[in-house]
Design a protein around this motif. Structure first.
Motif, mmCIF file in Angstrom:
data_model
loop_
_atom_site.group_PDB
_atom_site.id
_atom_site.type_symbol
_atom_site.label_atom_id
_atom_site.label_comp_id
_atom_site.label_asym_id
_atom_site.label_seq_id
_atom_site.Cartn_x
_atom_site.Cartn_y
_atom_site.Cartn_z
ATOM 1 N N PRO A 33 6.049 34.554 85.012
ATOM 2 C CA PRO A 33 6.773 33.786 83.999
ATOM 3 C C PRO A 33 7.457 32.576 84.629
ATOM 4 C CG PRO A 33 7.386 36.108 83.938
ATOM 5 C CD PRO A 33 6.539 35.913 85.141
ATOM 6 N N ILE A 34 7.435 31.478 83.919
ATOM 7 C CA ILE A 34 8.033 30.240 84.413
ATOM 8 C C ILE A 34 9.154 29.836 83.453
ATOM 9 C CG2 ILE A 34 7.623 27.812 84.916
ATOM 10 C CD1 ILE A 34 4.716 28.573 85.488
ATOM 11 N N PRO A 35 10.361 29.645 83.953
ATOM 12 C CA PRO A 35 11.449 29.176 83.098
ATOM 13 C C PRO A 35 11.151 27.774 82.552
ATOM 14 C CG PRO A 35 12.295 30.039 85.166
ATOM 15 C CD PRO A 35 10.808 29.940 85.304
ATOM 16 N N TYR A 36 11.617 27.493 81.346
ATOM 17 C CA TYR A 36 11.424 26.168 80.755
ATOM 18 C C TYR A 36 12.529 25.892 79.754
ATOM 19 C CZ TYR A 36 9.661 28.557 76.615
ATOM 20 O OH TYR A 36 9.533 29.354 75.499
ATOM 21 N N GLN A 37 12.598 24.646 79.337
ATOM 22 C CA GLN A 37 13.475 24.254 78.240
ATOM 23 C C GLN A 37 12.894 23.008 77.584
ATOM 24 O OE1 GLN A 37 17.372 23.510 79.743
ATOM 25 N NE2 GLN A 37 16.808 21.666 80.832
ATOM 26 N N PHE A 38 13.067 22.892 76.277
ATOM 27 C CA PHE A 38 12.619 21.699 75.565
ATOM 28 C C PHE A 38 13.443 21.544 74.305
ATOM 29 C CE2 PHE A 38 10.141 24.774 73.174
ATOM 30 C CZ PHE A 38 10.123 24.255 71.902
ATOM 31 N N GLY A 39 13.334 20.397 73.717
ATOM 32 C CA GLY A 39 14.020 20.130 72.473
ATOM 33 C C GLY A 39 13.492 18.862 71.833
ATOM 34 N N TYR A 40 13.630 18.754 70.533
ATOM 35 C CA TYR A 40 13.284 17.541 69.802
ATOM 36 C C TYR A 40 14.132 17.481 68.540
ATOM 37 C CZ TYR A 40 10.591 20.431 66.587
ATOM 38 O OH TYR A 40 10.211 21.365 65.674
ATOM 39 N N GLY A 52 14.939 19.685 63.664
ATOM 40 C CA GLY A 52 14.843 19.693 65.113
ATOM 41 C C GLY A 52 14.788 21.098 65.669
ATOM 42 N N GLN A 53 14.583 21.184 66.983
ATOM 43 C CA GLN A 53 14.500 22.472 67.655
ATOM 44 C C GLN A 53 14.894 22.312 69.112
ATOM 45 O OE1 GLN A 53 10.629 24.321 67.675
ATOM 46 N NE2 GLN A 53 11.366 26.161 68.691
ATOM 47 N N THR A 54 15.543 23.324 69.668
ATOM 48 C CA THR A 54 15.789 23.437 71.103
ATOM 49 C C THR A 54 15.404 24.851 71.509
ATOM 50 O OG1 THR A 54 18.085 24.133 70.798
ATOM 51 C CG2 THR A 54 17.693 21.778 71.105
ATOM 52 N N GLU A 55 14.899 24.987 72.740
ATOM 53 C CA GLU A 55 14.490 26.305 73.218
ATOM 54 C C GLU A 55 14.586 26.350 74.724
ATOM 55 O OE1 GLU A 55 11.180 28.507 71.253
ATOM 56 O OE2 GLU A 55 10.244 28.296 73.236
ATOM 57 N N THR A 56 15.039 27.487 75.264
ATOM 58 C CA THR A 56 15.092 27.714 76.709
ATOM 59 C C THR A 56 14.540 29.103 76.999
ATOM 60 O OG1 THR A 56 17.327 28.627 76.621
ATOM 61 C CG2 THR A 56 17.133 26.258 77.018
ATOM 62 N N SER A 57 14.035 29.275 78.212
ATOM 63 C CA SER A 57 13.532 30.565 78.641
ATOM 64 C C SER A 57 13.804 30.739 80.124
ATOM 65 C CB SER A 57 12.029 30.682 78.384
ATOM 66 O OG SER A 57 11.517 31.868 78.951
ATOM 67 N N HIS A 60 11.670 35.453 80.960
ATOM 68 C CA HIS A 60 11.579 36.774 80.335
ATOM 69 C C HIS A 60 12.116 36.767 78.908
ATOM 70 C CE1 HIS A 60 10.463 38.479 84.188
ATOM 71 N NE2 HIS A 60 11.473 37.830 84.724
ATOM 72 N N THR A 61 13.199 36.053 78.683
ATOM 73 C CA THR A 61 13.820 35.983 77.366
ATOM 74 C C THR A 61 13.823 34.539 76.883
ATOM 75 O OG1 THR A 61 15.253 37.845 77.911
ATOM 76 C CG2 THR A 61 15.917 36.478 76.057
ATOM 77 N N VAL A 62 13.440 34.345 75.628
ATOM 78 C CA VAL A 62 13.438 33.019 75.012
ATOM 79 C C VAL A 62 14.610 32.953 74.043
ATOM 80 C CG1 VAL A 62 12.152 31.430 73.535
ATOM 81 C CG2 VAL A 62 10.935 32.835 75.200
ATOM 82 N N ILE A 81 16.411 34.876 69.410
ATOM 83 C CA ILE A 81 16.181 35.404 70.750
ATOM 84 C C ILE A 81 14.892 36.212 70.654
ATOM 85 C CG2 ILE A 81 17.001 36.967 72.552
ATOM 86 C CD1 ILE A 81 19.847 36.364 71.655
ATOM 87 N N ALA A 82 14.044 36.095 71.662
ATOM 88 C CA ALA A 82 12.802 36.866 71.680
ATOM 89 C C ALA A 82 12.530 37.347 73.096
ATOM 90 C CB ALA A 82 11.641 36.014 71.178
ATOM 91 N N ASP A 83 12.134 38.605 73.211
ATOM 92 C CA ASP A 83 11.724 39.158 74.496
ATOM 93 C C ASP A 83 10.744 40.297 74.240
ATOM 94 O OD1 ASP A 83 13.248 41.428 73.795
ATOM 95 O OD2 ASP A 83 14.989 40.704 74.895
ATOM 96 N N HIS A 84 10.217 40.871 75.311
ATOM 97 C CA HIS A 84 9.206 41.927 75.168
ATOM 98 C C HIS A 84 9.808 43.274 74.775
ATOM 99 C CE1 HIS A 84 5.835 39.539 76.434
ATOM 100 N NE2 HIS A 84 6.546 39.073 77.441
ATOM 101 N N ILE A 85 11.109 43.414 74.877
ATOM 102 C CA ILE A 85 11.741 44.685 74.549
ATOM 103 C C ILE A 85 12.204 44.697 73.092
ATOM 104 C CG2 ILE A 85 13.677 46.210 75.067
ATOM 105 C CD1 ILE A 85 13.458 45.124 77.978
ATOM 106 N N GLY A 86 12.981 43.694 72.702
ATOM 107 C CA GLY A 86 13.552 43.659 71.356
ATOM 108 C C GLY A 86 12.731 42.897 70.342
#
Length: 130
Positions: A33-40, A52-57, A60-62, A81-86
């Motif tokens: 997994p590679i951490p990232y962030q973006f927004g517009y 608009g939208q902003t997102e970071t990861s 493991h968790t977005v 929030i999104a992850d593989h567990i919840g």
């Protein structure tokens, strides 16, 4: 007899040395997994668009948020929030008060195609011969 035993041992050795993946993939083919962030964001007074939208990861968790201006004047905001567990978990909120136009909404004019000219049938009398 010795030849048969040698061939059997050779076949067992070859079977043990053969790769189990016939396509040659490595056992762990998933990338890390590679951490990232973006927004517009878009805010256009002329058209009324506002979203608009902003997102970071962390890999493991977005975590993120997006928003949109609704036709009734409110702004809808979704934090998630999104992850593989919840899985995907979202909280929706609204800013502002809904309002509707006080004037009546009229349908857009419709256009009907009509012929450019109206011609009446022309009748000619048969020629008379004397």
């Amino acid at each position: 007899m010795l030849t048969k035993v040698f061939v059997a041992v050779a076949l067992v050795a070859m079977a043990g040395a053969a790769p189990t993946d016939v396509y040659g993939h490595q056992e762990d083919y998933k990338s890390q997994p590679i951490p990232y962030q973006f927004g517009y964001g878009v805010h256009d007074d002329y058209s009324g668009n506002d979203f608009g939208q902003t997102e970071t990861s962390d890999g493991h968790t977005v975590k993120g948020s997006y928003s949109v201006k609704l036709p009734d004047g409110r702004k809808q905001i979704v934090n998630y929030i999104a992850d593989h567990i919840g899985g995907y978990r979202a909280e929706v909120t609204y800013q502002g008060k809904a309002h509707h136009p006080s004037h009546a909404v009229h349908a857009a004019p419709s256009y009907h195609s009509e012929p450019a000219y109206h011609s009446e049938p022309t009748y000619h009398s048969a020629p008379s011969y004397h």
